[in-house]
Each structure stands twice: as structure tokens, then as C-alpha cells.
Scaffold this active site. Sequence first.
Site, short mmCIF file in Angstrom:
data_model
loop_
_atom_site.label_atom_id
_atom_site.label_comp_id
_atom_site.label_asym_id
_atom_site.label_seq_id
_atom_site.Cartn_x
_atom_site.Cartn_y
_atom_site.Cartn_z
N ASP A 1 0.86 -1.19 0.00
CA ASP A 1 0.00 0.00 0.00
C ASP A 1 0.90 1.24 0.00
OD1 ASP A 1 -3.14 0.67 1.42
OD2 ASP A 1 -1.63 2.20 1.11
N ASP B 1 -3.93 2.38 -5.00
CA ASP B 1 -2.58 2.37 -4.41
C ASP B 1 -2.26 1.07 -3.66
OD1 ASP B 1 -4.01 2.67 -1.99
OD2 ASP B 1 -2.44 3.96 -1.16
N GLU B 2 -2.95 0.01 -3.99
CA GLU B 2 -2.88 -1.18 -3.16
C GLU B 2 -2.96 -2.45 -4.01
OE1 GLU B 2 -5.80 -2.71 0.31
OE2 GLU B 2 -6.14 -0.73 -0.50
P1 TTP Z 1 -5.33 4.85 1.48
O1 TTP Z 1 -4.28 3.85 1.10
O2 TTP Z 1 -6.40 4.42 2.40
O3 TTP Z 1 -4.65 6.12 2.15
P2 TTP Z 1 -3.28 6.84 1.84
O4 TTP Z 1 -2.50 6.12 0.80
O5 TTP Z 1 -3.55 8.28 1.53
O6 TTP Z 1 -2.55 6.81 3.23
P3 TTP Z 1 -1.87 5.55 3.96
O7 TTP Z 1 -2.05 4.38 3.06
O8 TTP Z 1 -0.43 5.95 4.12
O9 TTP Z 1 -2.58 5.43 5.25
O10 TTP Z 1 -6.02 5.40 0.19
C1 TTP Z 1 -5.33 5.61 -1.04
C2 TTP Z 1 -5.82 6.86 -1.72
O11 TTP Z 1 -7.22 6.77 -1.95
C3 TTP Z 1 -5.61 8.11 -0.90
O12 TTP Z 1 -4.32 8.69 -1.10
C4 TTP Z 1 -6.73 8.99 -1.37
C5 TTP Z 1 -7.83 8.05 -1.80
N1 TTP Z 1 -8.90 8.01 -0.76
C6 TTP Z 1 -9.98 8.88 -0.89
O13 TTP Z 1 -10.07 9.61 -1.88
N2 TTP Z 1 -10.94 8.87 0.09
C7 TTP Z 1 -10.86 8.06 1.20
O14 TTP Z 1 -11.75 8.11 2.07
C8 TTP Z 1 -9.74 7.18 1.33
C9 TTP Z 1 -9.61 6.28 2.52
C10 TTP Z 1 -8.78 7.20 0.32
MG MG Z 2 -2.20 4.04 0.91
#
Ligand code: TTP
Ligand code: MG
Length: 344
Positions: free
Chosen positions: A9, A107-108
Site C-alpha cells: 500500500d 494504491d494497493e
Molecule cells: P489509502 O491507502 O487508504 O490512504 P493513503 O494512501 O492516503 O494513506 P496511507 O495508506 O499511508 O494510510 O487510500 C489511497 C488513496 O485513496 C488516498 O491517497 C486517497 C484516496 N482516498 C480517498 O479519496 N478517500 C478516502 O476516504 C480514502 C480512505 C482514500
Molecule cells: Mg495508501
Amino acid sequence: MAKIILHLDLDAFYASVEERENPSLKGKPLVVGADPKGGNGRGVVSTCNYEARKFGIRSGMPISIAYRKCPTCTFVPVNMELYVAASHKVMKILAKYAEKMEQVSVDEAYLDVTPLKSYKKAAELAQHIKDEIKKKEKLSCTVGIGPNKLVSKVASDFQKPDGLTVVQPAEVLNFLAPQTVRVLRGVGPKTEEALNALGIKTVADLRKYRKEQLTEIAGSFGQSLWEQCRGIAPDELVTEWVTKSIGRQSTFEKDTNDKKAIYALLDSMADEVCKQLKAEKMGFKTVTIKVRYEDFDTHTKQKSLTDYVDNVEAIRNTARDLIQDFLKDPRKIRLIGVSVGNLK
Ligand code: TTP
Ligand code: MG
């Protein structure tokens, strides 16, 4: 045979891409999302960097509240094209390292690295991938490795950002025990609240209950809770469409179990698929649908017809048929996809 599953991720993804494009943003709190309009803005925070998280800002929070928490933060709008391009490049790097890969969001992704045969080698590969993504894409990420999707996902959430956590099969029970029930698939805020009300806060708490008791508490989801708290979970990756197929997939604006909305999206994707099919002068024999629930649990199901056809009704009707079982699940649906294969 026990599998080795790697989950990756990206850290603060949208915010990290913004920082990469504009290094002057680095090291200062940054929020990506709606325009805060001096505190009167509508809409939400998409994500924020780790500096902004220190102010209590989180994904999904109303932008007006984020502004109140940190008026001096930098706020930038969502530039989805930029993130999708970065995502494609990262996924391309990942795809080199495993034959089976499942992308679960922008992103995962999961990689099945069972052929490496050892956790030590899997950890080395993870470090190599982290280094390559940092070098080529200037992005940091966190990786978890475990015997199934649940464990590797919880492991990658364990030490963020820029972490690498390995949970070997013998460590699974101890690793999961102190985690909150929220880490389990299908446990959203409501289920968490219901379990907390019974004094069940951690995964270890759940283990004190017999299967029948959990079924009484959580209905058909009880069985899954019983298994998950013991580290029993799917280890089969849902790989993307096979080549030689034409498909569309789409994410709902808001997760839903409104049948009307689901059928409407399904039909419109069937139309698009059919248009492309006709443009390419092809017929198909197999229809596949894909359903991703709100917890990102993803399934596909397919059906083959007796003859090659190219009409939109065949796609629509088969797709509607196939989705029936998935609509019985209480979870909301996040994404659906339709593809036709076995083309001629
Ligand atoms: P995540 O992987 O949940 O969050 P992140 O990458 O920003 O942070 P981390 O993994 O370090 O905790 O989500 C990936 C992307 O998806 C995030 O950058 C933005 C988008 N997203 C939204 O638009 N709304 C949301 O509610 C979430 C959770 C994510
Ligand atoms: Mg992330």
C-alpha cells in the site's frame, strides 16, 4: 500448500504524488481534497500527508473541519489523472515480480509470492520492490507479508509509513490477538460498535466465543468472524481480466446496495462493452462480472453461452443473472465490472 501473500500500500498516496510534483510542499502539512474556502468549503478530505495527520486530519473528514484543525495547512485539489498515471507505473513494477497479482485499489495490491518458498526471500523481494518504487517513482510504500490476504493486509497497516512487516504462519495468532476487531474483513463501524457493546474489542476477545454464539451475534457473518479471528482467510488472488476480453469496470460514487443503481450501472457498462465488441467485429461466448464490496473483498463469476453472440441483451441479461448471488450479501458494493471473453 501454505501460500505466501504480499500486500503493498502506497503511503499517503495522493499527497505523496503532489509532493513529488511540487517538492516545495514537502515537510509541511498538506491536505488533498475539496476547496476549504476559508472554512466554508463543502466536500471532504481525500487524504493528507503524515504531517497533517498530526493535527488529527483524516481521509473522509469534511474539509471545513480539516480547515478548523489546521488553517495553515496547504490545501490542494484532487488531480486524479496524475494519481492514476503514477498508480499504473507502480502496478507495472509490481507485475514483474509475481505471476499472480490482484490490484485492490489505486494504491494497493496483493502479490502471490508462494513460488519463492520462504518468508526470508519474500521479505528480500519486498525490500527490493520498495527500493525500486522509491527510486523510479519517488514514492514510499508499506508492505505486509503473511499466509493469506487478511494477515498480509493487517501486517501492512501495522507499521506505516515506509514499513515492512512479516508475519510467519506460526506467528499469526499472536500477531492478530491484540488488534481491534475493525481489522477483520467486513467489520465496519456498525459491526465494530455492536461487538464493542458486548465487550468484544480485540481479535483475542472474539476467540472466546463459539461459532454458534458468533452466528447468534452476527448472523451469517458469524462463521467468517470465527475463522478470521483465528487467522483463517482467503489466500486466492482475484487476478484481472484474462487477455482477449473486452471489459469495463466502474466504482460507485458512494458504496451502495441499491439494486436499481447497481442494475443501471451494469446495463450502461454492458452497452459500452457491446459497442466496442461491435466496433471490433467480434462475438463472445462468455460473460464475466466482478464485484468488489465496501471492504474491498473482490469476486468474479462467469457464465458461458452455447453459441457466439454479439447482442447487448445477452450481455445485460447474463450479467444481471450472475450478480444475483452477490446482491444477497449485506455488504455494500463499491465496484462492479462486466467483461465478455472467449471472443471470435
Ligand atoms: P489509502 O491507502 O487508504 O490512504 P493513503 O494512501 O492516503 O494513506 P496511507 O495508506 O499511508 O494510510 O487510500 C489511497 C488513496 O485513496 C488516498 O491517497 C486517497 C484516496 N482516498 C480517498 O479519496 N478517500 C478516502 O476516504 C480514502 C480512505 C482514500
Ligand atoms: Mg495508501
